[in-house]
Design a protein around this motif. Structure first.
Motif, PDB file in Angstrom:
ATOM      1  N   MET A 156     -11.354   6.812  29.262  1.00 23.35           N
ATOM      2  CA  MET A 156     -12.403   7.279  28.366  1.00 23.35           C
ATOM      3  C   MET A 156     -13.445   6.185  28.205  1.00 23.35           C
ATOM      4  O   MET A 156     -13.142   4.991  28.282  1.00 23.35           O
ATOM      5  N   THR A 157     -14.677   6.598  27.968  1.00 29.72           N
ATOM      6  CA  THR A 157     -15.749   5.652  27.731  1.00 29.72           C
ATOM      7  C   THR A 157     -16.656   6.178  26.634  1.00 29.72           C
ATOM      8  O   THR A 157     -16.776   7.390  26.439  1.00 29.72           O
ATOM      9  N   MET A 158     -17.261   5.257  25.901  1.00 31.00           N
ATOM     10  CA  MET A 158     -18.266   5.651  24.914  1.00 31.00           C
ATOM     11  C   MET A 158     -19.328   4.570  24.827  1.00 31.00           C
ATOM     12  O   MET A 158     -19.023   3.372  24.926  1.00 31.00           O
ATOM     13  N   ALA A 159     -20.563   5.005  24.689  1.00 34.50           N
ATOM     14  CA  ALA A 159     -21.637   4.086  24.355  1.00 34.50           C
ATOM     15  C   ALA A 159     -21.553   3.803  22.859  1.00 34.50           C
ATOM     16  O   ALA A 159     -21.284   4.712  22.062  1.00 34.50           O
ATOM     17  N   ILE A 160     -21.758   2.548  22.482  1.00 36.80           N
ATOM     18  CA  ILE A 160     -21.718   2.188  21.064  1.00 36.80           C
ATOM     19  C   ILE A 160     -23.012   2.670  20.409  1.00 36.80           C
ATOM     20  O   ILE A 160     -24.093   2.169  20.692  1.00 36.80           O
ATOM     21  N   GLU A 161     -22.877   3.685  19.544  1.00 34.52           N
ATOM     22  CA  GLU A 161     -24.042   4.229  18.849  1.00 34.52           C
ATOM     23  C   GLU A 161     -24.308   3.502  17.538  1.00 34.52           C
ATOM     24  O   GLU A 161     -25.459   3.286  17.154  1.00 34.52           O
ATOM     25  N   GLU A 162     -23.243   3.171  16.833  1.00 30.22           N
ATOM     26  CA  GLU A 162     -23.311   2.390  15.598  1.00 30.22           C
ATOM     27  C   GLU A 162     -22.139   1.430  15.592  1.00 30.22           C
ATOM     28  O   GLU A 162     -21.071   1.740  16.098  1.00 30.22           O
ATOM     29  N   ALA A 163     -22.353   0.271  14.994  1.00 25.61           N
ATOM     30  CA  ALA A 163     -21.257  -0.688  14.869  1.00 25.61           C
ATOM     31  C   ALA A 163     -21.571  -1.682  13.771  1.00 25.61           C
ATOM     32  O   ALA A 163     -22.738  -1.967  13.488  1.00 25.61           O
ATOM     33  N   THR A 164     -20.515  -2.192  13.181  1.00 25.12           N
ATOM     34  CA  THR A 164     -20.665  -3.246  12.192  1.00 25.12           C
ATOM     35  C   THR A 164     -19.469  -4.168  12.279  1.00 25.12           C
ATOM     36  O   THR A 164     -18.357  -3.728  12.572  1.00 25.12           O
ATOM     37  N   ALA A 165     -19.729  -5.440  12.054  1.00 19.76           N
ATOM     38  CA  ALA A 165     -18.652  -6.416  11.964  1.00 19.76           C
ATOM     39  C   ALA A 165     -18.418  -6.748  10.499  1.00 19.76           C
ATOM     40  O   ALA A 165     -19.363  -6.786   9.699  1.00 19.76           O
ATOM     41  N   LYS A 166     -17.173  -6.981  10.152  1.00 23.33           N
ATOM     42  CA  LYS A 166     -16.814  -7.409   8.811  1.00 23.33           C
ATOM     43  C   LYS A 166     -15.965  -8.667   8.948  1.00 23.33           C
ATOM     44  O   LYS A 166     -14.929  -8.647   9.621  1.00 23.33           O
ATOM     45  N   ILE A 167     -16.441  -9.742   8.343  1.00 19.53           N
ATOM     46  CA  ILE A 167     -15.788 -11.037   8.513  1.00 19.53           C
ATOM     47  C   ILE A 167     -15.471 -11.625   7.149  1.00 19.53           C
ATOM     48  O   ILE A 167     -16.368 -11.914   6.351  1.00 19.53           O
ATOM     49  N   SER A 168     -14.191 -11.792   6.888  1.00 18.79           N
ATOM     50  CA  SER A 168     -13.737 -12.486   5.685  1.00 18.79           C
ATOM     51  C   SER A 168     -13.328 -13.886   6.110  1.00 18.79           C
ATOM     52  O   SER A 168     -12.253 -14.092   6.663  1.00 18.79           O
ATOM     53  N   SER A 169     -14.215 -14.838   5.871  1.00 16.25           N
ATOM     54  CA  SER A 169     -13.981 -16.232   6.221  1.00 16.25           C
ATOM     55  C   SER A 169     -14.074 -17.069   4.957  1.00 16.25           C
ATOM     56  O   SER A 169     -14.594 -16.604   3.936  1.00 16.25           O
ATOM     57  N   PRO A 170     -13.598 -18.310   4.984  1.00 14.68           N
ATOM     58  CA  PRO A 170     -13.789 -19.162   3.816  1.00 14.68           C
ATOM     59  C   PRO A 170     -15.256 -19.284   3.412  1.00 14.68           C
ATOM     60  O   PRO A 170     -15.582 -19.276   2.221  1.00 14.68           O
ATOM     61  N   GLN A 171     -16.144 -19.339   4.407  1.00 18.32           N
ATOM     62  CA  GLN A 171     -17.564 -19.442   4.104  1.00 18.32           C
ATOM     63  C   GLN A 171     -18.076 -18.180   3.402  1.00 18.32           C
ATOM     64  O   GLN A 171     -18.819 -18.256   2.418  1.00 18.32           O
ATOM     65  N   ALA A 172     -17.665 -17.016   3.909  1.00 15.37           N
ATOM     66  CA  ALA A 172     -18.104 -15.757   3.295  1.00 15.37           C
ATOM     67  C   ALA A 172     -17.551 -15.601   1.892  1.00 15.37           C
ATOM     68  O   ALA A 172     -18.139 -14.912   1.051  1.00 15.37           O
ATOM     69  N   ARG A 173     -16.425 -16.254   1.623  1.00 17.12           N
ATOM     70  CA  ARG A 173     -15.798 -16.163   0.308  1.00 17.12           C
ATOM     71  C   ARG A 173     -16.233 -17.285  -0.635  1.00 17.12           C
ATOM     72  O   ARG A 173     -15.649 -17.469  -1.693  1.00 17.12           O
ATOM     73  N   GLY A 174     -17.228 -18.037  -0.205  1.00 19.66           N
ATOM     74  CA  GLY A 174     -17.806 -19.025  -1.113  1.00 19.66           C
ATOM     75  C   GLY A 174     -17.416 -20.454  -0.852  1.00 19.66           C
ATOM     76  O   GLY A 174     -17.754 -21.352  -1.630  1.00 19.66           O
TER      77      GLY A 174
END
Length: 250
Positions: A156-174
């Motif tokens: 199976m194949t799909m073109a990426i129409e929408e995407a988002t990354a979610k990153i919980s890192s020490p930096q993102a947490r302050g």
């Protein structure tokens, strides 16, 4: 090539905690390229399914394969709306209240319409490219996939129409190691901190029936014992993308 997925095309790619959100194409690609197993969500006859599967990326397309008899390949009419998620756990965060415990992680959620590859030549090309994505140039060393084997496998194949990354890192947490407690809780006499988590490569073991030198070949050299698996996969993806070479490009 799309450079950025921002602003979100719809509410399904909006992340409430914006410090964790990243719509940059290079970040999305890096997280995808650092993984090997994805979970594909879809609906067939009104029933939801989530299928874990090996996957790979080629430019703005994602590919995954499975047995031709499996439900996803057997019972669906293309194009099929799907979501594909990939996640990496990077750490465990221990706070001073059970509610504040959390994980450090990287994840991507991608949306598109999946289609089955029916052209035998294209199917063979992408399967060989998947092998070369993990072991550069190996497909040229192997017996060609037989017609029977090709028929038993669907891709199976799909073109990426929408995407988002979610990153919980020490930096993102302050900052710090990622612990966020209520101010009053810092007085508690309890240990708090983070435990780093990574998957690493183990020992390489030769098959007992080899008729060649048992030393690992050069195209598995990236899998050095103790190397971080996600970093190896990312390095190999960058290498393949930079060379622009698949099995047919030798």
């Amino acid at each position: 090539m799309t450079k950025i997925f921002k602003p979100p095309a719809s509410a399904r790619t909006h992340i409430r905690r914006q410090a964790y959100a990243n719509y940059d194409r290079s970040t999305v690609d890096a997280i995808l390229d650092s993984g090997l197993i994805a979970h594909v969500g879809y609906v067939v006859d009104g029933a939801p399914y989530v299928t874990p599967t090996a996957y790979w990326r080629e430019d703005e397309r994602l590919y995954w394969h499975g047995a031709a008899a499996s439900r996803l390949f057997r019972d669906t009419a293309a194009p099929l709306p799907v979501s594909l998620t990939v996640s990496h756990v990077d750490g465990l965060v221990l706070a001073r209240c059970s509610f504040k415990h959390t994980l450090l992680y990287r994840s991507v959620m991608a949306f598109g319409h999946a289609e089955r590859i029916t052209d035998a030549t294209e199917k063979r090309r992408v399967l060989d490219r998947f092998v070369d994505r993990l072991y550069p140039g190996r497909s040229r060393e192997l017996r060609a996939i037989s017609e029977e084997e090709l028929a038993a496998t669907s891709v199976m194949t799909m073109a990426i129409e929408e995407a988002t990354a979610k990153i919980s890192s020490p930096q993102a947490r302050g900052g710090g190691v990622g612990v966020i407690d209520k101010e009053a809780d810092y007085e508690a006499a309890v240990w708090a901190g983070a435990i780093v988590v990574h998957s690493v490569v183990g020992a390489t073991k030769a098959d007992a029936r080899l008729n060649v030198d048992p030393a690992p070949p050069p195209n598995v050299a990236a899998y050095a014992e103790g190397a971080r698996f996600d970093e190896v996969l990312r390095q190999l993806a960058v290498q393949q993308e930079g060379s622009g070479c698949g099995a047919d490009d030798a």
